[in-house]
Write a protein that holds these residues in place. Structure first.
Motif, PDB file in Angstrom:
ATOM      1  N   THR A  13       0.826  -1.209   0.000  1.00 39.79           N
ATOM      2  CA  THR A  13       0.000   0.000   0.000  1.00 39.79           C
ATOM      3  C   THR A  13       0.860   1.259   0.000  1.00 39.79           C
ATOM      4  OG1 THR A  13      -1.526  -1.250   1.375  1.00 39.79           O
ATOM      5  CG2 THR A  13      -1.912   1.113   1.250  1.00 39.79           C
ATOM      6  N   MET A  14       1.889   1.270   0.845  1.00 41.31           N
ATOM      7  CA  MET A  14       2.717   2.468   0.965  1.00 41.31           C
ATOM      8  C   MET A  14       3.893   2.463  -0.016  1.00 41.31           C
ATOM      9  SD  MET A  14       1.150   4.254   3.188  1.00 41.31           S
ATOM     10  CE  MET A  14       2.263   5.559   3.661  1.00 41.31           C
ATOM     11  N   ILE A  18       5.435   5.430  -2.400  1.00 43.42           N
ATOM     12  CA  ILE A  18       6.658   6.113  -1.939  1.00 43.42           C
ATOM     13  C   ILE A  18       7.691   6.104  -3.071  1.00 43.42           C
ATOM     14  CG2 ILE A  18       8.590   6.030  -0.305  1.00 43.42           C
ATOM     15  CD1 ILE A  18       6.617   4.868   1.770  1.00 43.42           C
ATOM     16  N   ALA A  97       9.349  -0.331   3.921  1.00 53.96           N
ATOM     17  CA  ALA A  97       7.883  -0.239   4.050  1.00 53.96           C
ATOM     18  C   ALA A  97       7.306  -1.651   4.034  1.00 53.96           C
ATOM     19  CB  ALA A  97       7.302   0.616   2.931  1.00 53.96           C
ATOM     20  N   ASN A 125       9.369   3.312   7.454  1.00 56.98           N
ATOM     21  CA  ASN A 125       8.078   3.995   7.359  1.00 56.98           C
ATOM     22  C   ASN A 125       7.130   3.528   8.465  1.00 56.98           C
ATOM     23  OD1 ASN A 125       6.118   5.653   5.995  1.00 56.98           O
ATOM     24  ND2 ASN A 125       5.189   3.781   5.191  1.00 56.98           N
ATOM     25  N   SER A 127       4.652   2.907  11.485  1.00 58.15           N
ATOM     26  CA  SER A 127       3.689   3.806  12.126  1.00 58.15           C
ATOM     27  C   SER A 127       3.831   3.755  13.636  1.00 58.15           C
ATOM     28  CB  SER A 127       2.257   3.385  11.791  1.00 58.15           C
ATOM     29  OG  SER A 127       2.104   3.193  10.431  1.00 58.15           O
ATOM     30  N   TYR A 151      -0.880   8.123   4.523  1.00 55.39           N
ATOM     31  CA  TYR A 151      -1.624   7.524   3.424  1.00 55.39           C
ATOM     32  C   TYR A 151      -2.600   8.520   2.803  1.00 55.39           C
ATOM     33  CZ  TYR A 151      -4.853   4.532   0.944  1.00 55.39           C
ATOM     34  OH  TYR A 151      -5.629   3.975  -0.033  1.00 55.39           O
ATOM     35  N   ALA A 153       0.533   8.192   0.216  1.00 51.61           N
ATOM     36  CA  ALA A 153       1.839   8.871   0.237  1.00 51.61           C
ATOM     37  C   ALA A 153       2.044   9.819  -0.935  1.00 51.61           C
ATOM     38  CB  ALA A 153       2.952   7.829   0.264  1.00 51.61           C
TER      39      ALA A 153
END
Ligand code: NAD
Length: 666
Positions: A13-14, A18, A97, A125, A127, A151, A153
Motif C-alpha cells: 500500500t505504501m 513512496i 515499508a 516507514n 507507524s 496515506y 503517500a
C-alpha cells in the motif's frame, strides 16, 4: 550525505506510492518485494498515480498529451522493480515499508546493513514500532531513522522524521533535506508511541468513539455533525473506512497500551475487523455499507459538544508532546496541517493555533470543566497553566503558544510593521506565505529601521516573524525576475546598506528565528548582532540551487560567523542545517524551545537595551575588525573616548557604591 539513488523495501500500500514520489522528484529508486507479483502491484500503483497527476496537468493545459506520455515513461523508467538485492549496492537512502512486525523489520534492517554502502541511511516507514530496535539490528544505529509518510503517500505532504535513541543529528538533517528534495514537508520528533500526528488524532477521536459507544449515538449523525463543526476535514467513522479499520485499530490498541486510559479502543471497530470488514480496502464494507451505518446506535449526538471535546483533547495531547520534548509547537501544528488535512484557509485550524485564537484562559477553564465531568484525561497540562500564569493568553494578548504582532497605532508599512515596547522595538515580518524578501519588503524594513533609529530611547530591535511556521524563506524570486540590471543593482545596494547598519548602528539588533531562515532570511539574521533560534528553526543558503549567488552578505558574514570552511560548504551545497547544528557552528547565539523564543529574544533585547549606550555602540562598532593592529588601535581610541564620558563615571561610581547605574548616554 547526499541522495543520488534510493530504495524502497516492500511494494505494498505504501511502498509503491513512496517509490513514485521519489522517482517523480527525478531520483532513481529500487523497489523491492518478496515476489514479482507484489513488485508488479507496486509498479502498477506508481504508474496509476503518475498518470493521474499528469492527466490533471494535461486537463489544465500545463502539458500536452505527448509531453505527459513522455514524462510518464521517464518517471517510471526511474523505478527499478526487483525481488533481490542486486541493484542496492550503491544506494544512499533506503525506506523500509514492509509489514508492521518488528521481527520482519529487524530482518530487513539486518539484510540492508549487509548490502548497502556504509554511508547509506536506513529509514523505516513504521507507524508505531521502535526505530532504536531496528537500529540495533545494524552496525549503524546512528544512520537509522524513522521516515513516516501518511496515506496516500503520493498526496499527503507530511513526513515525520523520527530520531531513535542513537540516530545522529547528521542523519536527521540528511533525512530532512531528502524529504524536501522529494517535495514533502518534514517535521522532526523523538521516538514516542504514535509519534506526533497519529497520537494527537487518536487521542482526540477517541473521545468521539467513546461518546458513540457510551451513548449509543448514530455514527452518521456524528460524521455529519462533527464535519460541520470544522474540527476535521472528514467525519471520524467515514475516515476510518477510507484508511482501513485494521490499520486504525492497530494504532489505537498500540496507543492505549502505551499511554493507558486516555486513549480509547472502539469495540464496534474491533468486531468489524474480526469479521474482515475493513472498509474500502476489503471491498467497501466497514462502519458503512453503501452509505448506511453497519453498527448500532441511533441517538442524536450533541455535535458541538463532541467537537469541543475533540479539540480540547487534541490540545491536551499537543501540550504533553511539547512537555515530553517529543516535538515543538511549530512542528505539531505543521504536522496537523500537512498530515491531518487541517487547512486554515478552509477554516480548519491546527490545535495550537486554534487554542491561541480561542484564548488560553478560556481553554484552560473549559478543560477544568471537562476534567470535572469526564475525569483525569482532560486534566489541564502544566504547560498550559504556565502560559496562562504568564499572561500569555493567545492571539489577542500578543502571545500564546506562538507570538503575534500588535503593531503601534498609526500608519504602518504593509509588509514589515513596528511594535514598540518601552525601550525596545519589534520589527514584524508580515509578508505571507513565506515572508519572502521583495523590493517592497526591503523598503518596508528600511522604513521601520529608520523609525527605530529616530525613536527616543529605543536601544534594541528584535526582528520577528508574524507567521508561526517560517522566519523568512529568502528572496522573492518572482519579483526578482522583474528587475533589470540597474534596478537589481539599486535593490541589492539598498538592502546591503541597511543590513550593514544592523551590525554597525547604535541600536542592538536581534533576530528571533522561529522557522526556516533560508537565503535572504538567513542573511537578514546574520546581519543582526545576535540570533536566537527556536529548536525547530533551520538555516540555509540555497541560492546555488537556483543557479544564483547570495546577494545580501551570505558569502561575507557567514564565514565571519562560522569560519570560511563551513561557510563555503553551506554556500556551495545549499542544504539546510538545523538550529542545533547552527549553534554548534556558532551561527546562532542560543537555541530555545519554540514556545520560549519570543520571550527569550525580548529578554535579550531588554538586557542589551539596558546596557550603557555609548559603551555598547562603541563595542559594536569596533568589534571584529579585519586586521588585529587596526582593531587594537580602534579599541584604544574607543576606550579613551568612552572612559571620559558621564556614563563611564556613573558606571564605575555605581559599581563602587554597590548600586544600579543610571545611564544618560552622555
Ligand atoms: P502492506 O502489507 O500493504 O505492504 C507490505 C509489503 O511488504 C508487502 O507487499 C509484502 O510482500 C512486502 N514484504 C514483506 N516482507 C518483506 C521483505 N522481507 N522484503 C521486502 N518486502 C517484504 O503494508 P503497508 O500498508 O504498505 O505498510 C508498510 C509499512 O508502512 C508498515 O510499517 C506500516 O505501519 C507503515 N504505514 C502504513 C500506512 C497505511 O496507511 N497503510 C501509513 C503509514 C505507514
Amino acid at each position: 550525505m547526499f541522495v543520488f539513488k534510493a530504495a524502497v523495501i516492500g511494494a505494498g500500500t505504501m511502498g509503491g506510492e513512496i517509490a513514485q514520489v521519489i522517482a517523480n522528484a527525478d531520483i532513481p529508486v529500487v523497489l523491492k518485494d518478496l515476489e514479482q507479483k507484489f513488485v508488479d502491484q507496486g509498479l502498477d500503483r506508481a504508474r496509476e498515480v503518475t498518470k493521474g497527476q499528469l492527466d490533471g496537468m494535461v486537463a489544465k493545459e500545463k502539458l500536452t498529451q505527448e509531453q505527459a506520455d513522455a514524462r510518464l515513461e521517464e518517471v517510471l523508467g526511474r523505478i527499478d522493480g526487483t525481488t533481490d538485492y542486486s541493484g542496492i549496492g550503491d544506494v544512499d537512502f533506503v525506506i523500509e515499508a514492509a509489514p508492521e512486525r518488528i521481527e520482519i523489520k529487524q530482518q530487513v534492517f539486518d539484510e540492508l546493513d549487509q548490502r548497502t554502502p556504509g554511508h547509506a541511511i536506513l529509514a523505516s516507514n513504521t507507524s508505531s514500532l521502535s526505530i532504536s530496535e531496528m537500529g540495533a539490528a545494524t552496525l549503524r544505529p546512528d544512520k537509522v531513522v524513522g521516515f513516516h509518510f501518511f496515506y496516500p503517500a503520493s498526496v499527503m505532504p507530511l513526513v515525520e522524521v523520527i530520531a531513535g535513541e542513537l540516530t545522529s543529528e547528521e542523519t536527521i538533517s540528511a533525512a530532512t533535506n531528502f524529504a524536501r528534495a522529494i517535495r514533502k514537508q518534514p517535521i522532526t520528533c523523538a521516538e514516542a508511541p504514535g509519534f506526533v500526528v497519529n497520537r494527537i488524532l487518536n487521542s482526540a477521536v477517541g473521545e468521539v468513539w467513546r461518546a458513540q459507544e457510551e451513548g449509543g449515538l448514530s455514527i452518521k449523525a456524528i460524521d455529519e455533525g462533527v464535519t460541520a463543526q470544522n474540527v476535521a476535514p472528514m467525519g471520524p467513522f467515514m475516515l476510518a473506512d477510507m484508511l482501513g479499520l485494521d490499520t486504525i485499530l492497530h494504532v489505537a490498541q498500540h496507543l492505549r497500551q502505551a499511554y493507558g486510559d486516555r486513549f480509547y479502543e472502539h469495540e464496534g471497530m474491533r468486531k468489524l475487523v474480526e469479521d474482515g470488514k475493513l472498509g474500502a480496502k476489503s471491498g467497501g464494507e466497514g462502519f458503512y455499507k453503501n452509505g448506511e451505518p453497519q453498527i448500532g446506535g441511533d441517538a442524536e449526538p450533541d455535535a458541538e459538544r463532541l467537537a469541543e471535546l475533540f479539540s480540547l483533547k487534541a490540545l491536551v495531547e499537543c501540550c504533553l508532546i511539547i512537555e515530553e520534548g517529543v516535538a515543538s509547537a511549530k512542528d505539531i501544528d505543521l504536522g496537523m496541517m500537512a498530515g491531518a488535512g487541517l487547512d486554515p484557509r478552509r477554516g480548519l485550524l491546527p490545535p495550537l493555533m486554534k487554542a491561541d485564537l480561542t484564548g488560553l484562559d478560556v481553554v484552560l477553564e473549559k478543560l477544568e470543566q471537562a476534567e470535572a465531568e469526564h475525569g483525569e484525561r482532560f486534566a489541564p497540562p502544566r504547560l498550559l497553566r504556565r502560559l496562562v500564569a504568564q499572561g500569555r493568553l493567545g492571539h489577542r494578548d500578543g502571545q500564546g503558544f506562538f507570538a503575534y504582532p500588535r503593531p503601534d497605532n498609526g500608519e504602518q508599512p504593509e509588509t514589515v510593521q513596528l511594535e514598540t515596547r518601552e525601550n525596545m522595538a519589534i520589527a514584524w515580518l508580515m509578508h505571507p506565505p513565506m515572508n519572502s524578501l521583495s523590493p517592497s519588503v526591503i523598503d518596508d524594513l528600511s522604513t521601520v529601521w529608520e523609525r527605530v533609529k529616530a525613536a527616543e530611547g529605543v536601544q534594541a530591535m528584535v526582528i520577528c516573524s508574524s507567521i508561526p511556521f517560517v522566519f523568512c524563506a529568502g528572496a522573492d524570486i518572482k519579483s526578482f525576475t522583474k528587475l533589470d540590471e540597474q534596478s537589481g543593482d539599486e535593490f541589492v545596494t539598498k538592502a546591503q546598506a541597511m543590513l550593514n547598519e544592523f551590525g554597525e548602528g547604535d541600536v542592538v539588533t536581534i533576530a528571533a528565528v522561529n522557522g526556516l531562515a533560508f537565503g535572504g532570511g538567513c542573511e537578514v539574521s546574520m546581519a543582526c548582532d545576535m540570533r536566537i533560534a527556536a529548536e525547530s528553526a533551520a538555516f540555509g543558503q540555497p541560492e546555488i540551487n537556483l543557479g544564483i549567488v547570495p546577494g545580501f552578505g551570505g558569502t561575507q558574514r557567514l564565514p565571519r560567523l562560522i569560519g570560511p570552511e563551513k561557510a563555503l560548504e553551506m554556500n556551495l551545497v545549499g542544504d539546510e542545517i538545523s538550529a542545533s547544528e547552527a549553534f554548534e557552528h556558532g551561527l546562532v547565539n542560543r537555541v530555545v524551545p519554540d514556545h520560549e523564543l519570543f520571550d527569550s529574544a525580548l529578554g535579550w533585547g531588554r538586557k542589551l537595551a539596558g546596557q550603557a549606550p555609548l559603551a555598547l555602540a562603541a563595542i559594536k562598532r569596533i568589534s571584529n575588525a579585519p586586521h588585529l593592529d587596526k582593531g587594537l588601535q580602534d579599541e584604544k581610541d574607543a576606550f579613551a573616548e568612552v572612559f571620559q564620558t558621564d556614563d563611564a563615571r556613573e558606571g564605575i561610581g555605581a559599581f563602587l557604591g554597590k548600586r544600579k547605574a543610571r545611564w544618560t548616554g552622555k
